[in-house]
Design a protein around this motif. Structure first.
Motif: not given
Length: 635
Positions: A296-310
């Motif tokens: 998320a801190k890398n503007p060149d990367e697409f931030a994935p969906t936040p992980p699910v806390d099982v």
């Protein structure tokens, strides 16, 4: 028969092991010193622990039951020999010949038997956490014979270059270290071809593929016990305990002791410890969160969906408080021929568990349950609290996922919530068998107690169902072309909501107005069968062996008709290609009917040696406890 003593890199749980002496490494599964149990030998962080307290005692008790008596019947022995024993014996003899071992040296354990499984968590990289197992068995005076069989198998495996072998000393003991090479693609394909030749079951193959590869296996003899493990530390620790040295073990886990106490007296047991799995889940989630934050801190990367806390979701619905679960069996008990007990350790009931914790209720089958019912079960569940639990689970989801799921939950709430809040807590499951028998004789009908029928009737009117009058009541069913071929119907009658096949629902509604002449609740045989159980609880069930046996006999003798009925819904008479496909599928299914089913011995022998089955489940301060009892035949 090709050599399949120790398969490269994988530990086989299938028939191959059972037929081969190598099974001994798996069969040599568990063994303990006279006063020790597998719980004393297994690591403290074990996830699964299973064993037999004393093999000789268990075997002697089993031999007094009708299960053994059935096996001893001459016609059953002849049938088993023809379809199973001869083939297994031939495979076993070939394996003994391959490893240059004497089959008379293969003996049964005499004492404790057990196995354990655990995962050594890697906090830095959970994907590298190491799964391990321990197998141990106390062979007493027969240990030298079994040791000779195993060493012969190891020598043959080393000669065939299945693995490399080296020995190392551990105190007064010798540990044999087997190292398995990584198989090439050609080796893997050759192994699969051997399995096809041996007729390995696809399910067995899938199970083996799901197991992590074994790169190292350690074997040792300690007195009368034989042990094998994929972990050197685990094996050494078990040997120390057998030698009388102190050290941490699964016995020190209070959850294990508590859940085994839930079982009462048993000959065999298995226990799953949940907390180590939760801890590994937490490590995986922590690593996923770190990776997400970095992306998320890398503007060149697409931030994935936040992980699910099982773990958070499990906690939200109450499942996160599950500490352990266990099961056990005791043969030749005072209550019956076999008593299967189970326990679920939940010191604090929340979420879903609160829905399964109503006041204990008696098991009195309603009047619409006839005495000839094949089986009947009663369970209790707070249906009205279900949406509250779903709301808690929704709140534990990441914001994006919650926003996507919430509309679907809200869409069903106006119709479902009023219905659910007016159902239960008692629910009955009734299985009947329509005579004369046919492929569709079996009818399973659900009957849920109704508090106020008005909201339920209003809710059903909002569903895409068609209503028809029947015996002064209404029956709802899907309209033509909308699932009518599934044979499902609903009706409100006599204080119950009935759900099931149309005929089953009709019979239930009919019996509300005119109860059967002989009801199960008033049946003397039923009352006698239920005497070993408590008078009230969370759930009960009763299975009538005679009814079940009669229908199974018909089914086995008419499997071709059963197959035709199963494929009937796929028939499309208007399409010649579909018709041809249907005929080929039916023909193929009939050809696959196993030979043993076409040649069954007299099944009346089952009724001669076995009785009905009863089950009870109770909500307790420490979770849930239950037992299922196989009764002796009625005199």
């Amino acid at each position: 028969m090709p050599s399949t003593l120790l398969r490269s890199r994988r530990f086989s749980f299938g028939s191959k092991l059972a037929a081969a002496a190598v099974a001994a490494l798996a069969l040599a599964a568990p063994a303990l010193a006279e006063k020790l149990s597998i719980t004393d030998l297994a690591p403290k962080n074990s996830i699964l622990v299973a064993g037999i307290h004393d093999y000789k005692t268990m075997r002697a008790s089993f031999d007094k039951t009708g299960l053994k008596a059935i096996w001893d019947e001459p016609t059953v022995k002849a049938w088993a020999k023809k379809h199973f024993v001869d083939k297994a014996t031939k495979q076993f003899d070939n394996v003994m010949k391959e490893i240059n071992a004497d089959k008379d040296d293969v003996v049964e354990p005499t004492g404790m038997v057990g196995m354990a499984f655990w995962i050594d968590a890697n906090a830095q990289d959970p994907s590298k956490s190491t799964p391990s197992f321990l197998l141990a068995a106390d062979y007493g005076d027969g240990a030298e014979k079994m040791h000779k069989v195993l060493t012969s198998a190891i020598e043959r495996g080393e000669k065939d270059k299945k693995f490399t072998v080296k020995e190392e000393k551990f105190g007064a003991h010798t540990i044999t270290h087997l190292t398995f090479p990584k198989p090439s693609k050609d080796d893997a394909e050759a192994e699969r071809e051997r399995e096809r030749e041996m007729g390995m079951d696809p399910l067995e193959r899938a199970l083996e593929d799901s197991m992590p590869p074994i790169e190292n296996l350690f074997y040792a003899r300690a007195g009368g016990s034989l042990l094998a493990s994929s972990s050197l530390v685990g094996l050494e620790s078990a040997i120390d305990r057998l030698d009388g040295k102190s050290g941490p073990s699964a016995e020190d886990n209070p959850d294990l002791k508590a859940t085994l106490d839930q079982l009462g007296e048993t000959h065999m047991f298995a226990a799953a410890l949940i907390e180590p799995l939760y801890q590994l889940t937490d490590l995986v989630h922590k690593q996923s969160v770190a990776a997400h934050e970095k992306a998320a801190k890398n503007p060149d990367e697409f931030a994935p969906t936040p992980p699910v806390d099982v773990r958070a979701i499990l906690n939200a619905v109450g499942l996160g408080d599950t500490r352990a679960a266990s099961a056990g069996v005791r043969f030749d008990a005072s209550e019956g021929q076999a008593v299967s007990s189970f326990g679920v350790l939940i010191p604090k009931k929340k979420g879903l568990y609160t829905l399964m914790d109503p006041p204990a209720a008696p098991f009195t089958p309603p009047a619409f349950v006839a005495a000839d019912a094949a089986s009947v079960s009663m369970l209790q569940f707070d249906f009205g609290g279900l949406f509250g639990v779903l709301d808690s689970a929704l709140a534990a989801l990441p914001k994006e996922m919650a926003e996507q799921a919430k509309p679907f939950l809200e869409m069903g709430r106006p119709t479902a919530a009023p219905i659910l809040s007016n159902l239960g807590p008692e629910a009955y499951i009734v299985q009947t068998l329509e005579r004369p028998f046919g492929p569709k004789s079996e009818k399973t009908t659900f009957a849920l107690r109704v508090k106020d029928p008005a909201p339920i009737k209003e809710g059903l009117a909002q569903l895409p169902l068609e209503a028809r009058d029947f015996q002064g009541n209404q029956i709802w069913a899907p309209p033509e072309g909308m699932g009518a071929d599934q044979d499902i119907a609903l009706s409100l009658a006599g204080g119950y909501l009935f759900v099931g096949p149309a005929k089953g629902v009709e019979n239930a509604v009919r019996s509300i107005a005119a109860p059967p002449a002989s009801t199960l609740a008033a049946d003397a045989a039923f009352k006698k069968s239920m005497t070993p159980l408590k008078t009230s609880g969370l759930s009960f069930s009763y299975v009538n062996l005679r009814q079940q046996l009669d229908y199974y006999k018909w089914t086995a003798a008419n499997m071709d008709k059963v197959i035709e009925a199963q494929f009937e819904s796929l028939k499309n008479g208007a399409d010649p290609d579909s018709k041809k496909w249907h005929e080929e599928m039916v023909k193929s299914a009939k050809e696959e009917i196993p030979a043993w089913m076409k040649d069954l011995p007299d099944l009346e022998l089952i009724a001669k040696h076995l009785g009905d089955s009863i089950t009870e489940v109770h909500a307790t301060p420490d979770g849930y406890r239950g037992r299922s009892i196989l009764l002796r035949p009625a005199k």
